[in-house]
Scaffold this active site. Sequence first.
Site, PDB file in Angstrom:
ATOM      1  N   CYS A   2      -7.237  55.054  20.907  1.00  0.00           N
ATOM      2  CA  CYS A   2      -6.335  56.159  20.673  1.00  0.00           C
ATOM      3  C   CYS A   2      -5.099  55.664  19.866  1.00  0.00           C
ATOM      4  CB  CYS A   2      -5.776  57.134  21.721  1.00  0.00           C
ATOM      5  SG  CYS A   2      -6.923  57.807  22.878  1.00  0.00           S
ATOM      6  N   ARG A  27      -8.110  55.171  14.607  1.00  0.00           N
ATOM      7  CA  ARG A  27      -8.556  54.894  15.947  1.00  0.00           C
ATOM      8  C   ARG A  27      -9.179  55.948  16.979  1.00  0.00           C
ATOM      9  NH1 ARG A  27      -5.270  50.174  17.022  1.00  0.00           N
ATOM     10  NH2 ARG A  27      -5.564  50.659  19.395  1.00  0.00           N
ATOM     11  N   TRP A  75      -9.220  59.558  21.010  1.00  0.00           N
ATOM     12  CA  TRP A  75     -10.478  59.304  21.196  1.00  0.00           C
ATOM     13  C   TRP A  75     -10.775  59.866  22.474  1.00  0.00           C
ATOM     14  CZ3 TRP A  75     -14.090  56.566  23.592  1.00  0.00           C
ATOM     15  CH2 TRP A  75     -15.446  56.246  23.409  1.00  0.00           C
ATOM     16  N   ASN A 101      -2.783  54.834  25.191  1.00  0.00           N
ATOM     17  CA  ASN A 101      -3.949  54.412  24.923  1.00  0.00           C
ATOM     18  C   ASN A 101      -4.784  53.638  26.057  1.00  0.00           C
ATOM     19  OD1 ASN A 101      -6.147  53.569  23.510  1.00  0.00           O
ATOM     20  ND2 ASN A 101      -5.096  51.690  22.672  1.00  0.00           N
ATOM     21  N   GLY A 102      -5.938  53.721  26.176  1.00  0.00           N
ATOM     22  CA  GLY A 102      -6.431  53.081  27.344  1.00  0.00           C
ATOM     23  C   GLY A 102      -7.163  53.845  28.421  1.00  0.00           C
ATOM     24  N   GLU A 487     -28.069  46.094   9.714  1.00  0.00           N
ATOM     25  CA  GLU A 487     -26.989  46.578   9.252  1.00  0.00           C
ATOM     26  C   GLU A 487     -27.034  47.809   8.212  1.00  0.00           C
ATOM     27  OE1 GLU A 487     -23.555  46.048  10.111  1.00  0.00           O
ATOM     28  OE2 GLU A 487     -22.566  46.753   8.614  1.00  0.00           O
ATOM     29  N   LYS A 491     -25.133  51.407   8.989  1.00  0.00           N
ATOM     30  CA  LYS A 491     -24.358  52.086   8.208  1.00  0.00           C
ATOM     31  C   LYS A 491     -24.793  53.629   7.978  1.00  0.00           C
ATOM     32  CE  LYS A 491     -21.413  50.178   8.209  1.00  0.00           C
ATOM     33  NZ  LYS A 491     -21.265  48.736   8.847  1.00  0.00           N
ATOM     34  N   GLU A 494     -24.489  55.788  10.964  1.00  0.00           N
ATOM     35  CA  GLU A 494     -23.026  55.956  11.417  1.00  0.00           C
ATOM     36  C   GLU A 494     -22.362  56.969  10.833  1.00  0.00           C
ATOM     37  OE1 GLU A 494     -19.600  52.717  12.035  1.00  0.00           O
ATOM     38  OE2 GLU A 494     -20.991  52.321  10.693  1.00  0.00           O
ATOM     39  N   HIS A 510     -46.201  46.593  15.511  1.00  0.00           N
ATOM     40  CA  HIS A 510     -46.299  46.445  16.893  1.00  0.00           C
ATOM     41  C   HIS A 510     -45.713  48.030  17.584  1.00  0.00           C
ATOM     42  CE1 HIS A 510     -47.685  42.606  16.691  1.00  0.00           C
ATOM     43  NE2 HIS A 510     -46.606  42.245  15.962  1.00  0.00           N
ATOM     44  N   LYS A 610     -12.398  53.154  14.982  1.00  0.00           N
ATOM     45  CA  LYS A 610     -12.572  52.181  14.508  1.00  0.00           C
ATOM     46  C   LYS A 610     -12.196  50.919  15.254  1.00  0.00           C
ATOM     47  CE  LYS A 610     -12.372  49.394  10.743  1.00  0.00           C
ATOM     48  NZ  LYS A 610     -13.617  49.280   9.937  1.00  0.00           N
TER      49      LYS A 610
HETATM   50  C1  AGP Z   1     -18.969  49.023  12.042  1.00  0.00           C
HETATM   51  O1  AGP Z   1     -19.278  49.950  11.163  1.00  0.00           O
HETATM   52  C2  AGP Z   1     -18.858  49.700  13.293  1.00  0.00           C
HETATM   53  N1  AGP Z   1     -18.002  50.989  13.325  1.00  0.00           N
HETATM   54  C3  AGP Z   1     -18.789  48.995  14.606  1.00  0.00           C
HETATM   55  O2  AGP Z   1     -20.002  48.888  14.874  1.00  0.00           O
HETATM   56  C4  AGP Z   1     -17.769  47.878  14.663  1.00  0.00           C
HETATM   57  O3  AGP Z   1     -18.236  46.929  13.948  1.00  0.00           O
HETATM   58  C5  AGP Z   1     -17.746  47.534  16.271  1.00  0.00           C
HETATM   59  O4  AGP Z   1     -17.128  48.682  17.024  1.00  0.00           O
HETATM   60  C6  AGP Z   1     -17.150  45.953  16.441  1.00  0.00           C
HETATM   61  O5  AGP Z   1     -15.758  46.302  15.968  1.00  0.00           O
HETATM   62  P1  AGP Z   1     -14.896  44.822  15.937  1.00  0.00           P
HETATM   63  O6  AGP Z   1     -15.549  43.962  14.708  1.00  0.00           O
HETATM   64  O7  AGP Z   1     -13.528  45.392  15.620  1.00  0.00           O
HETATM   65  O8  AGP Z   1     -14.858  44.123  17.197  1.00  0.00           O
END
Ligand code: AGP
Length: 615
Positions: A2, A27, A75, A101-102, A487, A491, A494, A510, A610
């Site tokens: 948050c 966040r 969040w 936050n937490g 990756e 992407k 996500e 497999h 994020k």
């Molecule tokens: C990346 O596109 C993601 N949003 C997510 O997987 C991110 O890489 C992950 O949460 C790790 O974050 P960090 O690199 O800040 O530790």
Amino acid sequence: MCGVVGYTGKKPAAPWLLDGLATLEYRGYDSAGIQVISPSGNLHGVKCAGRVATLRERCDSANPVGTCGIGHTRWATHGAPTDKNAHPHTDCSGRIAVVHNGIIENFQELKRELMAAGHTFKSETDTEVIAHLVEDAWAGPAKGDLVAALRNACDRLEGAWAIACVCADVPNQIVVTRKSSPLVVCSTDEGAYVASDVMPLASVASSVLQLQDNDFALLSEDGRVEITNREGEKVEHPETITIDWDASAATLGGYSDFMAKEISEQPEAIERLLTNRLGEHGIEMDELSMSKEELASIDRIYIIACGTSYHVGLIAKSLIEKWAKIPVSCEYASEFNYSDVLVTPHTMCVIITQSGETADTLTAARRMKGMGSTVFAITNVLGSSAARESDGTLYIQAGPEVAVASTKAYTAQMAASVLLALRLAFANGSMSREEVERRYHELEAIPGLIREVLARRWQPRQAAKLFRDKHSALFLGRGVNSTTAYEGALKLKEISYLHAEAYPAGEMKHGPIALLEPGFPVVAIVPADSVHDKTVSNIQESIARGAVVLAVATDGDEAVAKLCQDVLWIPPVENEMLVPLVAVVHLQMLARFVARARGLDVDKPRNLAKSVTVE
Ligand code: AGP
């Protein structure tokens, strides 16, 4: 997870609180709210489910007036993202408000106790207990001293927190504290500010003070910030972070979204990182804070990360094992924390984290430190917990990454991993200086190659049409480019919410091959490398089952062009270990075009945040 902001001073608080929250929205963006102390000495709160933009509209009509206030973007962890669960949360009297936050791990037990004592709760959040605990302390032992009241409340809490608290009885004060969640404060001529990170403060200050766990800061309207520790003693020399980037670095600067901006910033980010790296140690990396002898003695490496950073870790593992001949385990932090670890006296732990605040990764790092391992961080965020808690830190210097989907941090972290592998390889004699220099020059060529790919953005834009009306996609690659497939799939899912699965191409037969049916989209990463022909065979197997194959291939590959529905072309890359740095850029753009075609907000995908500061 948050975002927390607060301001007390001479200016109206609401406009900055709203701007600050907009900057921190990466966040979390399930709900947002502010609480301002009005000139009549009452709390005026505005909060709602949804984005900061919705909160702004509510504030336009509610018009919260006052020069001291706190704000929050959420969040959701405890309780759905609704108006009533949005922060700030207040006590029974409605004169004390908190944002947090937490996670308060013992909130249920505290809530039971507080309710039994007559407190009335309005939300399902863990946070609300804090407001009621402060209420009790304010009414009792800490009357008149908001710092003492919050300290008293925190003594009862278990878990992690960054808290900002106001009380209408002391209308120009904000008290803040933290434990395992970041919080920075700053003092200016116009007043005092607090925020979860430096981003909202870049427009008002050139440096900020970093609070340590269990520090308490009292912010006053004249701009004073007084920091004390848990025992109430003054903190004499709080850590200062200089903001070495312009506030405009966190603005769109003409781009339609941050993801587009950050994808385009990749060449410069890598160039910054490579500046002044060649030297007598092969690659200069003072950040490691280890002697050549210590480096040479490393016999085992754990790389620990999450999400996109974990994918960087997989590539780093390949690079280190190939070049420095050191065995490497690459682990998901969330899994690592509950598994057995084999630490030798010469084990090194490398954590990779863009934000430097990912709770799982930090827990893993602490565990490794506790077992005697040296911990080295690769991170983007200056002064982050990862940087502060590690023995050495390599900052990737990519500048603020705002879009939730990581792009420029991915490639910059990968470039950092190349440098680390070369440094280790030279230190332990696995690579000669000449070879290190050769590899370094190959890496130096990468930003130029990424620029070429960026100039071909029309290719992924056109290819995005292949995903129209599709529900699922399979990404395939071999060797280091199996990671490019992982990756690319991450992407896509996500930000476009399209199901995407990634496999090493040879594994397809497999199991995942059962997914294939006429029209099923397969994305195959098939550059001109040592496993090219094997991957081509897997493409053929896919086509034989009716799949529509989109390839990422090297310029001039006629065989692949003939086989596949469409191709995203990359220029030739001299060293095949570095192809992932170039190939992934097409997949980042592809995911963005697919998401935009679906009318989605590419910067703020649903359910995500994020910075993931909860385990
Ligand atoms: C990346 O596109 C993601 N949003 C997510 O997987 C991110 O890489 C992950 O949460 C790790 O974050 P960090 O690199 O800040 O530790």
